[in-house]
Design a protein around this motif. Structure first.
Motif, PDB file in Angstrom:
ATOM      1  N   GLN A 140      44.872 -28.361  17.093  1.00  0.00           N
ATOM      2  CA  GLN A 140      46.033 -27.636  17.611  1.00  0.00           C
ATOM      3  C   GLN A 140      47.021 -27.310  16.493  1.00  0.00           C
ATOM      4  O   GLN A 140      47.502 -26.160  16.376  1.00  0.00           O
ATOM      5  CB  GLN A 140      46.716 -28.466  18.699  1.00  0.00           C
ATOM      6  CG  GLN A 140      47.947 -27.787  19.309  1.00  0.00           C
ATOM      7  CD  GLN A 140      48.679 -28.696  20.285  1.00  0.00           C
ATOM      8  OE1 GLN A 140      48.268 -29.840  20.516  1.00  0.00           O
ATOM      9  NE2 GLN A 140      49.753 -28.213  20.860  1.00  0.00           N
ATOM     10  N   VAL A 141      47.335 -28.308  15.649  1.00  0.00           N
ATOM     11  CA  VAL A 141      48.324 -28.085  14.581  1.00  0.00           C
ATOM     12  C   VAL A 141      47.779 -27.100  13.546  1.00  0.00           C
ATOM     13  O   VAL A 141      48.510 -26.224  13.055  1.00  0.00           O
ATOM     14  CB  VAL A 141      48.713 -29.428  13.928  1.00  0.00           C
ATOM     15  CG1 VAL A 141      49.631 -29.186  12.729  1.00  0.00           C
ATOM     16  CG2 VAL A 141      49.391 -30.336  14.939  1.00  0.00           C
ATOM     17  N   ASN A 142      46.511 -27.212  13.235  1.00  0.00           N
ATOM     18  CA  ASN A 142      45.908 -26.288  12.272  1.00  0.00           C
ATOM     19  C   ASN A 142      45.989 -24.853  12.783  1.00  0.00           C
ATOM     20  O   ASN A 142      46.267 -23.911  12.020  1.00  0.00           O
ATOM     21  CB  ASN A 142      44.458 -26.688  12.016  1.00  0.00           C
ATOM     22  CG  ASN A 142      43.935 -26.161  10.688  1.00  0.00           C
ATOM     23  OD1 ASN A 142      44.703 -25.712   9.824  1.00  0.00           O
ATOM     24  ND2 ASN A 142      42.628 -26.207  10.504  1.00  0.00           N
ATOM     25  N   GLN A 143      45.768 -24.682  14.047  1.00  0.00           N
ATOM     26  CA  GLN A 143      45.859 -23.329  14.634  1.00  0.00           C
ATOM     27  C   GLN A 143      47.290 -22.818  14.608  1.00  0.00           C
ATOM     28  O   GLN A 143      47.542 -21.652  14.264  1.00  0.00           O
ATOM     29  CB  GLN A 143      45.336 -23.370  16.076  1.00  0.00           C
ATOM     30  CG  GLN A 143      45.433 -22.010  16.789  1.00  0.00           C
ATOM     31  CD  GLN A 143      44.812 -22.057  18.186  1.00  0.00           C
ATOM     32  OE1 GLN A 143      43.843 -22.754  18.411  1.00  0.00           O
ATOM     33  NE2 GLN A 143      45.397 -21.302  19.104  1.00  0.00           N
TER      34      GLN A 143
ATOM     35  N   TRP B  26      41.217 -20.827  13.473  1.00  0.00           N
ATOM     36  CA  TRP B  26      41.632 -21.946  12.629  1.00  0.00           C
ATOM     37  C   TRP B  26      41.702 -23.270  13.406  1.00  0.00           C
ATOM     38  O   TRP B  26      42.192 -24.269  12.866  1.00  0.00           O
ATOM     39  CB  TRP B  26      42.976 -21.647  11.974  1.00  0.00           C
ATOM     40  CG  TRP B  26      42.827 -20.697  10.828  1.00  0.00           C
ATOM     41  CD1 TRP B  26      42.959 -19.341  10.852  1.00  0.00           C
ATOM     42  CD2 TRP B  26      42.465 -21.063   9.494  1.00  0.00           C
ATOM     43  NE1 TRP B  26      42.716 -18.804   9.616  1.00  0.00           N
ATOM     44  CE2 TRP B  26      42.408 -19.851   8.747  1.00  0.00           C
ATOM     45  CE3 TRP B  26      42.178 -22.256   8.835  1.00  0.00           C
ATOM     46  CZ2 TRP B  26      42.076 -19.821   7.401  1.00  0.00           C
ATOM     47  CZ3 TRP B  26      41.865 -22.227   7.496  1.00  0.00           C
ATOM     48  CH2 TRP B  26      41.809 -21.018   6.793  1.00  0.00           C
ATOM     49  N   ALA B  27      41.223 -23.267  14.622  1.00  0.00           N
ATOM     50  CA  ALA B  27      41.145 -24.520  15.385  1.00  0.00           C
ATOM     51  C   ALA B  27      39.914 -25.290  14.924  1.00  0.00           C
ATOM     52  O   ALA B  27      38.922 -25.463  15.637  1.00  0.00           O
ATOM     53  CB  ALA B  27      41.084 -24.236  16.879  1.00  0.00           C
ATOM     54  N   ILE B  28      39.974 -25.711  13.654  1.00  0.00           N
ATOM     55  CA  ILE B  28      38.854 -26.417  13.035  1.00  0.00           C
ATOM     56  C   ILE B  28      39.386 -27.646  12.305  1.00  0.00           C
ATOM     57  O   ILE B  28      40.586 -27.769  12.039  1.00  0.00           O
ATOM     58  CB  ILE B  28      38.096 -25.513  12.033  1.00  0.00           C
ATOM     59  CG1 ILE B  28      39.066 -24.999  10.949  1.00  0.00           C
ATOM     60  CG2 ILE B  28      37.409 -24.357  12.748  1.00  0.00           C
ATOM     61  CD1 ILE B  28      38.374 -24.204   9.847  1.00  0.00           C
TER      62      ILE B  28
END
Length: 803
Positions: free
Chosen positions: A517-520, A529-531
């Motif tokens: 979540q934070v990466n996205q 980017w939800a990786i």
């Protein structure tokens, strides 16, 4: 002299010793009763959640490690549901906030583990124009007004936050959850329950859209249990009325038969409660059926004694002689029966749950004191009271019934049919027993009825959310910061996907969800980017950005510990049925034990939360069941074999015990009662209490056959006419002692436990009155057909003059 003669002589010496100075012994018993009575005011009645937990189980050890960090199993889940529209309006949000604040102020709550959409720790996060993360609560109590535009924006914000949408706000946006964890210990469940009810009433009475409030969780369940404690006095009075009425019906004008069993009950109960107080134990509301049964069993021994006293009166020189004869004939089988009761109760302490250890210790001591409070006290009272009048000696009714029963049993066809019926019960019962579940067999709590508010609340919450039952799986790494390693996070993610294959699993929450979540968010909410990043330092940066965005300390506490060395994965389930728990644990173990999923320096441990704790309790109950029930049977078999110095005697009692146990498990399989921490003690108690009947019958057949110079037919007829009748009545009295729990108690578990005991008592009474004499008639065991009268067995020690 044979071994049986040695045992008989030992008991004979006790009999002589006790009746040498009856008034002295009575005075000692009364003084002890007065002392125990002074301890009764100090008896406490409460439930301690920790008493349910088998502390040696690895799941409970994990639970104890993480309960203060990630939360335990002593949780409350509350849901507010609107009937029309959704929760995003001023009035509803204020109500959610009021519930949240009220829950956060409950005694014993862990303030760091309160969660709701309006709580300060649940925050909206976003990327600012400066490229940093910021956050704010979804609800600001200083500015509670929500305009239409603000409601629309709030709705979108919640739906885009996977840590809130579906977990704290239902997918249809009509319900919101408030969750809290309590610090374990002796919580004031009454105060918690009362405050929750007041809070619920205030919120429901406030102006705004029509709403419903649902509450579930262990403190709520125990609060409901405590709310019904007032029924105990009602049940006690009704039970006393039933037992008194049965005594009047049975003994009619024989005053001693009505009064003395009740005196024995009063003395026994006083000693038992005094012992509980002196041991420093508490009475748990869920186990009160067992003390009631012990007390009723004490009365049944009193009934046997007084009934035998009236039988002996015509043959006795005086009142003292009649009481002595009664004591001589019933003290030995009565003591053996009480030892059986006490053994069945003491073996409960082999269970690993503290609640069963306490119950086993105090209940076995309580039951064993019946030797003094009833087997000794009642005959001694009879010896000093005025002799009953001749008209009181008439026997009660029902002779024709017992004569017919005797005719059936002593016939070859009848005895064969009874034994074949028992064999059929073994076969059918064995099949039905396989259907007995380990743990609970239906959703909700079996302590309460399905339509109870608690179970209705549980169903509503589980219908609208991933599930109110949580299982914690803890991932530990060898070094601080190890959770940030990408290979660890990927393994956690893979584990979550694996567990999602369970159809009863509603969802999961873990550190990987937050990282994704934070990466996205930091990449302009681009879902690509939800990786999970490739570098631990990158993961650390994401976690730091998330913490920096929140002014609330402990923002990561529900996911990882402060050293970033241990992570908690939460899985949500709809119920805690036995099959649900077994499947969840099996699926988790399958993944954990697969070598392909091993990561160097990573350990995955099961299991905490309500699901993990319940699974541990169920596994411990199952293991206890495998030990306690066979152990009770084996010890009783040994006692009977040694007492009569006959393997056939031990085998006969073992056959009765297995017959009744198999039939009991068959009943449990039919009605859906599972094996758990509450039912194992009931079964063990039923075995010990029920075998008394068969011991009395076997001993009386032996005695009557010896008196009839080895004529087994006469022995069986006389035994059924006397002891058979007494067994029928004492079984009825015992059933009367527990049946009010089934008819009056609003706690389903107490009702089910009472019915289970009734079934066991009926089975044991039938086996004692039919199966035991039928087996004796059919196989003519030597310890019975070759028995000699007492005076020829080395028991002729004379009473001292003037005794």
């Amino acid at each position: 002299m044979n071994k049986f003669g040695v045992i008989s002589r030992f008991f004979r010496l006790i009999e002589v010793w006790v009746f040498y100075h009856p008034k002295t012994f009575l005075a000692a018993i009364l003084l002890a009763t007065a002392f125990f009575a002074t301890r009764i005011p100090y008896v406490q009645m409460y439930s301690d959640f920790a008493d349910l937990l088998p502390q040696e189980h690895p799941y409970i050890q994990l639970h104890n490690e993480v309960k203060d960090t990630f939360g335990g199993a002593n949780n409350i889940v509350m849901a507010l549901s609107v009937r029309e529209g959704d929760v995003f309006n001023t009035e509803t949000m204020e109500r959610i906030h009021a519930l949240t604040q009220g829950v956060d102020s409950l005694p014993g709550v862990n303030h760091n583990l309160v969660r709701s959409v309006t709580h300060r720790t649940v925050r909206k996060t976003w990327l600012t124009e400066m490229g940093t993360m910021n956050s704010e609560p979804y609800f600001d109590p200083l500015y509670p007004e929500v305009t239409e535009a603000e409601a629309a924006a709030l709705r979108l914000d919640v739906m885009s936050d996977p840590s809130v949408y579906g977990l704290l706000v239902s997918p249809d946006l009509k319900s919101a959850l408030i969750k809290a964890t309590f610090n374990e210990g002796q919580l004031d469940y009454v105060a918690i329950f009362e405050q929750l009810n007041e809070l619920k009433a205030e919120v429901l009475a406030a102006d705004g859209p029509a709403i419903d409030v649902y509450t579930t969780g262990q403190p709520v369940l125990l609060g409901w249990v405590y709310s019904y404690l007032g029924q105990i006095m009602q049940i006690f009075l009704l039970t006393l009325g039933i037992l008194t009425a049965l005594l009047v019906l049975y003994f009619r004008t024989r005053i001693y038969g009505i009064a003395l069993p009740l005196v024995g009950v009063a003395i026994s109960a006083t000693w038992g409660l005094g012992i509980v107080s002196m041991l420093g134990y508490n009475l748990d509301p869920l186990t009160l059926v067992i003390p009631f049964l012990i007390t009723a069993r004490a009365m049944s021994h009193g009934i046997q004694l007084v009934e035998r006293y009236y039988v002996e009166l015509p043959h006795a020189r005086d009142n003292h002689d009649a009481a002595r004869r009664t004591f001589e004939t019933l003290f030995r089988p009565g003591t053996l029966g009480i030892i059986s009761d006490a053994v069945g109760l003491l073996l409960i302490a082999l269970g690993s749950s503290p609640i069963n250890v306490k119950l086993g210790i105090y209940a076995s001591i309580w039951a064993s004191t019946v030797v003094i409070t009833v087997l000794m006290a009642v005959p001694l009272l009879l010896s000093v009271l005025p002799m009953a009048r001749a008209r009181d000696n008439a026997a009660g009714g029902g002779r024709g019934v017992f004569r017919s029963a005797a005719n059936l049993v002593i016939s070859r066809a009848g005895s064969t049919a009874i034994i074949l019926f028992a064999v059929a019960v073994y076969a059918v019962g064995g099949f039905l027993s396989s259907k007995v579940q380990i743990g609970e067999s239906e959703p909700g709590s079996p302590i309460l009825y399905p339509d109870h508010d608690y179970n209705v609340s549980s169903k509503n919450i589980n219908d609208n959310f991933p599930g109110s039952e949580e299982m914690y799986v803890v991932v530990s790494t060898a070094e601080p910061g190890g959770i940030k390693r990408p290979e660890v996070l990927n393994a956690i993610r893979d584990f979550q996907r694996h567990m999602l294959a369970d159809p009863d699993m509603g969802g999961s929450r873990g550190i990987t969800d937050l990282v994704l979540q934070v990466n996205q968010i930091l990449h302009n909410n681009d879902p690509r980017w939800a990786i999970i990043p490739d570098e631990p330092s990158y993961v650390g940066g994401l976690l730091f950005a998330y913490m920096a965005s929140s002014p609330i300390p402990g923002a990561l506490k529900e996911f990882i510990d402060t050293d970033e060395q241990t992570a908690n994965i939460v899985f949500f389930y709809k119920d805690h049925k036995g099959e649900t728990l077994r499947r969840a644990i099996h699926m988790a173990k399958t993944w954990i034990e697969d070598p392909a999923n091993q990561v160097e320096g990573m350990e995955v441990r099961l299991a905490g939360g309500p699901i993990g704790v319940t699974a541990a309790i169920n596994e411990a109950a199952y293991q206890s069941n495998l030990v306690i029930i066979p152990a009770a049977m084996a010890i009783i078999f040994l006692f009977v074999t040694l007492f009569y110095w006959s393997l056939h005697a031990g085998w006969l009692m073992f056959m009765v015990m297995t017959f009744c146990t198999v039939a009991t498990y068959a009943y449990m399989g039919l009605v859906g009662i599972g094996i758990d921490v509450n039912t194992v003690p009931i079964i063990a108690v039923g075995i010990g209490v029920g075998i008394d009947y068969s011991i009395y019958m076997m001993d009386r057949v032996r005695e009557e056959t010896a008196a009839a110079a080895g004529d087994l037919e006469i022995g069986v007829r006389n035994a059924i006419a006397t002891t058979g009748k007494a067994i029928a009545f004492t079984a009825t009295a015992l059933i009367g002692g527990v049946v009010m729990w089934a008819l009056v108690s609003e706690l389903r578990f107490q009702a089910d436990a009472a019915l289970l005991l009734v079934v066991m008592l009926v089975l044991n009474a039938w086996a004692a009155g039919n199966l035991v004499p039928a087996w004796i008639v059919r196989f003519r065991p030597g310890f019975i057909v070759r028995a000699k009268p007492h005076q020829e067995e080395g028991e002729s020690a004379a009473l001292p003059a003037g005794a």
